[in-house]
Scaffold this active site. Structure first.
Site, short mmCIF file in Angstrom:
data_model
loop_
_atom_site.label_atom_id
_atom_site.label_comp_id
_atom_site.label_asym_id
_atom_site.label_seq_id
_atom_site.Cartn_x
_atom_site.Cartn_y
_atom_site.Cartn_z
N GLN A 75 -48.23 -8.31 -48.40
CA GLN A 75 -48.25 -9.74 -48.63
C GLN A 75 -47.76 -10.45 -50.24
OE1 GLN A 75 -52.54 -9.76 -48.14
NE2 GLN A 75 -52.85 -11.92 -47.69
N GLU A 78 -48.24 -16.93 -49.62
CA GLU A 78 -47.51 -17.47 -48.62
C GLU A 78 -47.09 -16.96 -47.20
OE1 GLU A 78 -46.10 -21.20 -47.17
OE2 GLU A 78 -46.59 -20.88 -49.10
N LYS A 107 -42.68 -12.19 -40.06
CA LYS A 107 -42.87 -13.02 -41.22
C LYS A 107 -43.80 -14.08 -41.25
CE LYS A 107 -41.64 -14.82 -45.80
NZ LYS A 107 -41.00 -14.94 -46.55
N ASP A 219 -36.63 -17.75 -55.79
CA ASP A 219 -37.79 -15.87 -56.51
C ASP A 219 -36.42 -14.28 -56.36
OD1 ASP A 219 -39.33 -14.73 -56.87
OD2 ASP A 219 -40.59 -14.62 -54.80
#
Lengths: 322, 168
Positions: A75, A78, A107, A219
């Site tokens: 988790q 977002e 997702k 990221d």
């Protein structure tokens, strides 16, 4: 003596203990303690997943119907990620030829209660779409490895992808780069093993390819790089990049420099003792992609590494004023 | 005939068949508005996944959003490509007078039709062959697919992996 990075909560605690002259007899004990802490942290994350998202899991179950059994695996702020064995649309007659034990990733971007419903809907749709778009474009770049997109429901914020990776032997966790490096720095294994060097070089190549094609990950951390073992060669780990939720197309040197910097920080904070060599290998792999492109590539590489150096000095945020 | 249900949409029954050597293409085109099925020309279809991913998209749009064409059957033709131009997609994936091979798809909500196979065979003058990747790859037009794929990126995604690599 192990180098302790004071930025990590666990390490900070250990350092404090040292200052208070609580004697820790050996490094081994310290490492053991840290590992227990790490495990405790993992348990806490698990608890938060189950506690926070009972409601959300219920929502997902309702959407997917009982025909699609799911298990949550991660988790983020977002999205929540689930796995399932059910293919969203292919009939059994077709899937049984492909692979019986295949897993799929779902997702889900849950609605945020603090946003106005209309804005929330359009944001969810927009973000899901943009991630799917990036994923589908990256999938076509030769040599670049990303999960395959299977299905999308942008309105509700669902993405289906193929599942990548496996569990590492001896309970070392899921086969992302972080756990992989941890595996090689424990149990008396050589953290500078040839396999580690080759794998990190390949990771560098993947990032190089991504950046050469003017995409940014946004990221890039060691847990967003999944290693898939070659079925013919046990020691051949093929890195795949995952999670393009913050991905973008960008030809700006700044964004790429930040990408590299974020990964370097991630490696330093999780594998501090060996990070110098690790980062060197990563950059080597990264550079190899650019150098293959001739003069233009070398020029761009010089620019990029220069900016990387700059970012490293000042941090990720460009302007620190005001 | 391949009969299945998508796990997420248990109310819908999907039946699909592949026909080759169609002789009554002209009649079909004339009567297309009255045919309660989707007819897809296989020139640009080289994998079952292509068709079923489009069906999934249709049902998602139908149930959670809104369909952009008049019926579920025509929506399927639109959903075969990421392009949102309806006329263009009908031309690309719909049948024409010269169509020799086609996939026929029926999507039924809360209904069961046991005579579907008979109805298919009555409607189409051709030879039914098994709907699978192997057969589709034999009759599709790789050259045309290659040409289209350069401008239509989404399609590569839905191809099976070895195939999609052909185009990258």
């Amino acid at each position: 003596m192990m180098f302790l990075n004071p930025a990590l909560p666990g390490n900070r605690w250990a350092l404090q203990m040292k200052e208070k002259k609580i004697s820790i007899r050996s490094n081994k004990l310290l490492i053991k303690l840290l590992r227990t802490l790490k495990e405790a942290q993992a348990i806490i994350t698990n608890i938060t997943i189950s506690k926070m998202s009972v409601e959300l899991v219920e929502l997902v179950n309702q959407y997917l119907t009982p025909n699609v059994p799911i298990s949550p695996i991660a988790q983020g702020a977002e999205a929540i990620v689930f796995t399932t064995h059910v293919h969203p649309y292919l009939p059994n007659e077709i899937t049984k030829d492909i692979d019986t034990n295949k897993k799929y990733i779902i997702k889900f971007r849950p609605p945020k209660k603090y946003r106005h419903p209309v804005i929330d809907k359009s944001l969810t749709k927009h973000r899901t779409l943009s991630e799917a778009r990036i994923l589908s474009k990256l999938f076509q770049i030769e040599g670049l490895k990303v999960p395959r997109l299977i299905a999308m429901d942008a309105v509700n914020g669902y993405l289906w992808m193929e599942f990548l990776g496996e569990d590492l032997p001896n309970n070392k966790g899921f086969s992302n780069l972080k756990n992989f490096l941890w595996m090689y720095s424990s149990d008396g294994r050589d953290p500078y093993d040839k396999v580690v060097k080759e794998t990190l070089f390949k990771v560098g190549e993947q990032i190089g390819l991504l950046h050469w094609n003017d995409y940014c990950h946004g990221d890039l951390t060691s847990s967003n790089i999944v290693l898939v073992r070659d079925s013919n060669d046990i020691d051949n780990w093929i890195p795949h990049l995952i999670d393009f939720g913050l991905g973008s197309t960008s030809n700006m040197v700044e964004d790429k420099g930040v990408d590299l910097y974020v990964l370097e920080r991630a490696i330093i904070s999780t594998h501090s003792s060996y990070s110098d060599k690790y980062n060197e290998w990563l950059v080597k792999g990264f550079s190899s992609v650019y150098e293959k492109q001739g003069k233009n590539g070398s020029k761009k590489l010089g620019e990029l590494l220069g900016r990387f150096e700059e970012v490293r000095l000042r941090g990720r945020k460009r302007s620190m004023l005001g | 005939m391949l009969v299945s249900k998508l796990p997420q949409f248990p109310d819908f029954t999907i039946s699909a068949s592949l026909f080759s050597n169609i002789e009554n293409g002209e009649d079909l085109v004339k009567d297309i508005a009255n045919i309660p099925y989707s007819l897809i020309d296989t020139t640009l279809i080289c994998s079952v996944e292509q068709i079923y991913s489009a069906i999934y998209r249709v049902l998602v749009e139908y149930k959670f959003n809104r369909i952009k064409t008049k019926s579920i059957n025509s929506e399927l033709l639109l959903c075969l490509s990421q392009n949102s131009n309806i006329t263009q997609n009908f031309k690309k994936f719909g049948i024409n007078a010269n169509t020799k091979n086609l996939v026929i798809v029926s999507i039924l909500e809360n209904q069961i039709n046991n005579d579907l196979n008979k109805e298919f065979n009555a409607l189409l003058k051709g030879e039914e062959i098994e709907l699978n990747n192997e057969n589709l790859q034999k009759i599709c037009d790789m050259k045309a697919i290659r040409k289209i794929l350069t401008s239509n990126l989404m399609m590569i995604q839905i191809l099976p992996r070895p195939l999609s690599m052909l185009f990258s």
